[in-house]
Design an enzyme around this catalytic site. Structure first.
Site, PDB file in Angstrom:
ATOM      1  N   ILE A 531       0.844  -1.187   0.000  1.00  0.00           N
ATOM      2  CA  ILE A 531       0.000   0.000   0.000  1.00  0.00           C
ATOM      3  C   ILE A 531       0.881   1.238   0.000  1.00  0.00           C
ATOM      4  O   ILE A 531       0.761   2.108  -0.850  1.00  0.00           O
ATOM      5  CB  ILE A 531      -0.946   0.021   1.215  1.00  0.00           C
ATOM      6  CG1 ILE A 531      -1.856  -1.214   1.181  1.00  0.00           C
ATOM      7  CG2 ILE A 531      -1.766   1.288   1.228  1.00  0.00           C
ATOM      8  CD1 ILE A 531      -2.675  -1.409   2.432  1.00  0.00           C
ATOM      9  N   LYS A 532       1.786   1.300   0.976  1.00  0.00           N
ATOM     10  CA  LYS A 532       2.751   2.404   0.988  1.00  0.00           C
ATOM     11  C   LYS A 532       3.880   2.102   1.956  1.00  0.00           C
ATOM     12  O   LYS A 532       3.757   1.263   2.841  1.00  0.00           O
ATOM     13  CB  LYS A 532       2.054   3.703   1.373  1.00  0.00           C
ATOM     14  CG  LYS A 532       1.537   3.724   2.804  1.00  0.00           C
ATOM     15  CD  LYS A 532       1.123   5.138   3.204  1.00  0.00           C
ATOM     16  CE  LYS A 532       0.681   5.158   4.655  1.00  0.00           C
ATOM     17  NZ  LYS A 532       0.273   6.467   5.134  1.00  0.00           N
ATOM     18  N   GLY A 534       5.593   3.453   4.976  1.00  0.00           N
ATOM     19  CA  GLY A 534       5.317   4.440   6.008  1.00  0.00           C
ATOM     20  C   GLY A 534       6.539   4.659   6.873  1.00  0.00           C
ATOM     21  O   GLY A 534       7.486   3.869   6.826  1.00  0.00           O
ATOM     22  N   SER A 536       6.606   4.422  10.066  1.00  0.00           N
ATOM     23  CA  SER A 536       6.674   3.468  11.169  1.00  0.00           C
ATOM     24  C   SER A 536       6.635   2.021  10.679  1.00  0.00           C
ATOM     25  O   SER A 536       6.741   1.096  11.474  1.00  0.00           O
ATOM     26  CB  SER A 536       5.511   3.713  12.136  1.00  0.00           C
ATOM     27  OG  SER A 536       4.294   3.425  11.497  1.00  0.00           O
ATOM     28  N   LEU A 539       3.132  -0.791   4.754  1.00  0.00           N
ATOM     29  CA  LEU A 539       1.788  -1.358   4.819  1.00  0.00           C
ATOM     30  C   LEU A 539       1.509  -2.231   3.598  1.00  0.00           C
ATOM     31  O   LEU A 539       1.783  -1.827   2.455  1.00  0.00           O
ATOM     32  CB  LEU A 539       0.752  -0.229   4.896  1.00  0.00           C
ATOM     33  CG  LEU A 539       0.805   0.604   6.176  1.00  0.00           C
ATOM     34  CD1 LEU A 539      -0.180   1.759   6.099  1.00  0.00           C
ATOM     35  CD2 LEU A 539       0.515  -0.265   7.380  1.00  0.00           C
ATOM     36  N   ASP A 654      -0.004  12.615  14.790  1.00  0.00           N
ATOM     37  CA  ASP A 654       0.126  12.386  13.346  1.00  0.00           C
ATOM     38  C   ASP A 654      -1.255  12.461  12.680  1.00  0.00           C
ATOM     39  O   ASP A 654      -1.586  11.647  11.828  1.00  0.00           O
ATOM     40  CB  ASP A 654       0.776  11.017  13.097  1.00  0.00           C
ATOM     41  CG  ASP A 654       1.210  10.863  11.655  1.00  0.00           C
ATOM     42  OD1 ASP A 654       1.427  11.902  10.983  1.00  0.00           O
ATOM     43  OD2 ASP A 654       1.312   9.710  11.192  1.00  0.00           O
TER      44      ASP A 654
END
Ligand code: NAG
Ligand code: NAG
Ligand code: NAG
Ligand code: NAG
Ligand code: NAG
Ligand code: NAG
Ligand code: NAG
Ligand code: NAG
Ligand code: NAG
Ligand code: NAG
Ligand code: NAG
Ligand code: NAG
Length: 696
Positions: A531-532, A534, A536, A539, A654
């Site tokens: 998905i991306k 990130g 942290s 995903l 965030d």
């Protein structure tokens, strides 16, 4: 009548005389051989013995201490415990030459009588009838003469506590009648003679406290009568030969204080009669074979301390009926204490399991031990009443107990095991270890900035909502700009709401997934499912085994901050609200990669929803204004929950359009929860501390 009486009296007299005479005969056995008498007198003067022990004018066999005779010959000499005359003790020496003329001597015991010097070489050639030779603690030095191997009648050879040097003569292997061989506490070097394998009658072999090196000869395993084997305190190396398991009569096995290595052979199970197993302070490693200990077992003492053992301790070890001492300290043993209730009574047994990697709760297993040392492990939870008062429990993760490990230590241990540390009792005195100083001030600035900017930003949020409401009335056209619901921030102080009542509960962290399951769900984390990336974690979308779509966050501990996922887990374990994205589970089994599994949000996040065109290719519609209002209120509710209902209040840090996730009914589910922090949070450590703190 009279005759009969006389006859009876005579018979009685005869009987009495008969017994008397045989008794006299045994007591008054006289030394008949003049050569032997001269030899004894020679010995008396060369050793400087006192008249009190060996008076000169009387018969040695009947009067002298420590002399026994058979058929008029000397058969035993025991000068153990004797003292020399004043002159004799001026220059004590190993002068026993006269013994050569005592040809029927079976036993010579000089234990503790100083005979400085070396054993004469002729001992082996001349004292051929010798059966027992005890020269222990006689200050004898130099090598053990190989000629002793000629004394094939020997059943006991005791040479311990001297100053013997050099190697053990392999000729001792010829003493096949030997039942006791004690060479302990000397300065012997070299290796254990292979020839010892032929000492078939041996019951006791003690070579402890020497400088022997090399390996334990497998031939020792052939000494089928052996009951006592002590090879402790030497420099023996390599592993225990499996053949040792053949010693089915062995009662004592002491291999402590050597440099033995390797893992224990499961064959040791053959030691059915073993009562003491002492193999501490070596270099053993590996895990104990599950079937290492025989059942039923006679074991009373098991000392495995200071080795490199790892893995679990076989359950049977805890429940041995005769156990008195179990010392497994200073290893890398791990696992939880068995929860099986033992039907053994409280005994006087001692347990030392200190300095290992045991974890989990203390269990009723400890009932059977009157003394317990569990220090330096990772035990958690409360200390039950049945653990005795003098138990040593320092350096664990126990609740409300003094001198425990630091929280960070405990949390990372449990997290690496894929477990959650509940009930950690913070020590009220020990200060948390200081974090790296450079990062500290940096972080302070960031947090200060976000706190001061907070009030401004919350105003902005309110204005935005008002603006949105305006827009609904004014125009039906969707703005093509992303809604900047930006860093939301703290709440006014003074909120005194009760804690959310969520205790630190593993079950609120969802299921444990295996890494295999995750590979299946995401097609080996293929790029198609990404998905991306990130900050942290990365995903991925995936389909769980039960067919539910999920989102998996993959946290590479080398490129992402380690604390972030810990914080997020802590967060989820304490906080649950329908406005937060549901955590379905986690997978912590990999050392360098951790995974969190969330429910998939069918409508994506706010940023993509806002930009979406009606009738786009994925079939999702653009947002109408009613939905937009619903989203704004939902986001506000989520933040309000964090700010007002959590104690201490939590700051999201965030908040942006991509953190506002939308479920199938466009209800808001806040995401990006790895950045949360408490309002008062100033250092990393106190953040974790607060997040973990239990309701008192
Ligand atoms: C003593 O001598 C006799 C005859 O020489 C022999 O039969 C007996 O066995 C001897 N006894 C011992 C104890 O050696
Ligand atoms: C020698 O004498 C001592 C007593 O001083 C005793 O303990 C030891 O067992 C004796 N040795 C033998 C072989 O009988
Ligand atoms: C040897 O002599 C000592 C001292 O007289 C005595 O204590 C010990 O019991 C004797 N040992 C044997 C085996 O006779
Ligand atoms: C042993 O006895 C023989 C014969 O009586 C004698 O010549 C010799 O000197 C004795 N040996 C010792 C060491 O006393
Ligand atoms: C005694 O032992 C020595 C050395 O072990 C050996 O050379 C000799 O032949 C042996 N003597 C006898 C009588 O067995
Ligand atoms: C043993 O021998 C060594 C060297 O020969 C000597 O230094 C030491 O004092 C001796 N020990 C005893 C107890 O005699
Ligand atoms: C071993 O001991 C048994 C009984 O103690 C005895 O009968 C046998 O002779 C001994 N074996 C040797 C080789 O001495
Ligand atoms: C083995 O020998 C050592 C030193 O001589 C001693 O301390 C230890 O108690 C012995 N082991 C057993 C089981 O008797
Ligand atoms: C336990 O394992 C660690 C890491 O493998 C190692 O560094 C340590 O020396 C081990 N401890 C013992 C007592 O073997
Ligand atoms: C415990 O002790 C009691 C009394 O001493 C005895 O009756 C009972 O059999 C023991 N139970 C076990 C499991 O040893
Ligand atoms: C052990 O059993 C008791 C009672 O069945 C249970 O309350 C406890 O949680 C168990 N502990 C562990 C470590 O399994
Ligand atoms: C924690 O505080 C309690 C009460 O003040 C005190 O009794 C206890 O000794 C303290 N424990 C430690 C580890 O200081």
């Amino acid at each position: 009548m009279v005759d009969q009486r006389i006859v009876l009296a005579l018979k009685f007299l005869l009987l009495v005389l008969f017994f008397e005479s045989t008794f006299e005969q045994q007591q008054q056995e006289r030394l008949t051989s003049t050569i032997e008498r001269a030899a004894l007198l020679g010995l008396r003067s060369s050793l400087g013995l006192r008249s009190r022990d060996w008076p000169i004018k009387v018969d040695p066999c009947s009067v002298w201490n420590g002399i026994k005779c058979e058929n008029g010959s000397v058969s035993e000499i025991n000068i153990s415990g004797f003292e020399r005359t004043r002159i004799g003790s001026q220059n004590p020496q190993f002068r026993v030459d006269s013994l050569v003329n005592l040809t029927r001597l079976k036993s010579f015991n000089a234990s503790g009588f100083y005979l400085p010097g070396s054993i004469p070489g002729w001992f082996g050639q001349r004292l051929v009838s010798l059966q027992a030779l005890d020269l222990s603690s006689c200050l004898i030095s130099n090598a053990i003469p190989g000629s002793l191997g000629n004394l094939t009648g020997l059943t006991g050879l005791y040479l311990h506590g001297n100053n013997f040097t050099g190697m053990i003569p392999s000729s001792l292997g010829q003493l096949v009648g030997l039942s006791v061989l004690d060479l302990s506490s000397n300065m012997l070097t070299g290796s254990i003679p292979v020839s010892f394998g032929s000492l078939q009658n041996l019951t006791t072999l003690d070579l402890s406290m020497n400088f022997l090196f090399g390996s334990v000869p497998p031939g020792i395993g052939m000494l089928s009568k052996l009951q006592y084997l002590n090879l402790s305190s030497n420099d023996l190396t390599s592993s225990i030969p499996a053949q040792l398991g053949d010693l089915s009569n062995l009662v004592d096995l002491d291999l402590s204080f050597n440099s033995l290595s390797g893992s224990l052979p499961a064959e040791l199970r053959g030691l059915r009669n073993l009562q003491r197993m002492l193999i501490g302070v070596n270099l053993f490693g590996g895990s104990l074979p599950v079937n290492l200990f025989p059942v039923p077992s006679q074991l009373q003492t098991v000392v495995l301390k200071s080795n490199g053992f790892s893995g679990a301790v076989p359950d049977v070890l805890w429940s041995m009926p005769r156990l008195r001492l179990l010392d497994i300290s200073g290893n890398n043993f791990t696992g939880m204490l068995s929860n099986a209730s033992l039907n053994t009574n409280t005994t006087i047994a001692e347990l030392n399991a200190s300095q290992n990697l045991f974890y989990g709760d203390l269990t009723p297993l400890l009932r059977r031990f009157s003394f317990v040392d569990l220090s330096g492990n990772y035990f958690k939870g409360r200390v039950p009443d049945y653990v005795s008062d003098n138990a040593s429990l320092v350096s664990n993760c126990l609740r409300n107990f003094s001198n425990q490990r630091s929280l960070l230590d405990c949390t990372s241990f449990y997290t690496e095991k894929g477990l959650i540390l509940d009930g950690f009792g913070l020590p009220n005195s020990t200060q948390p270890p200081a974090r790296e100083d450079s990062g500290k001030s940096n972080r302070k600035v960031i947090i200060l900035a976000s706190v001061s900017g907070g009030f401004v930003l919350i105003l902005l949020l309110v204005i935005l909502i008002v603006l949105l409401l305006f827009c609904i009335r004014k125009t039906g056209n969707a703005t093509q700009k992303g809604v900047g619901v930006d860093p939301a921030t703290p709440v006014p102080s003074g909120s005194s709401l009760p804690p959310p009542g969520v205790s630190f509960d593993f079950s609120s962290l969802g299921d444990i997934y295996t890494y295999q399951q995750l590979l299946l769900a995401t097609s080996d984390f293929s790029d198609v499912n990404l998905i991306k990336y990130g900050h942290s974690g990365d995903l991925y979308k995936g389909i769980s085994e039960s067919g539910i779509p999920v989102v998996i966050k993959k946290i590479d501990l080398q490129s992402h901050r380690k604390e972030a996922y810990l914080l997020e887990l802590d967060f989820f374990s304490k906080v649950s609200n329908p406005r937060l994205v549901p955590l379905l589970g986690h997978c912590l089994e990999k050392e360098n990669e951790k995974f969190l599994i969330y429910k998939h949000m069918p409508n994506g996040d706010l940023s993509t929803s806002l930009y979406r065109k009606t009738n786009s290719e994925d079939g999702l519609k653009s947002l109408d204004w009613i939905t937009r209002l619903k989203i704004a209120i939902g986001a506000a509710e989520g933040l309000s929950y964090l700010h007002h209902e959590c104690t201490p209040p939590i700051v999201h840090r965030d908040v942006q359009a991509s953190s506002i996730l939308l479920d199938d009914k466009f209800e808001v589910r806040l995401g990006s929860l790895s950045e949360v922090c408490t309002q008062e949070g100033d250092t990393q450590h106190s953040r974790i501390t607060r997040l973990l703190r239990l309701p008192q």
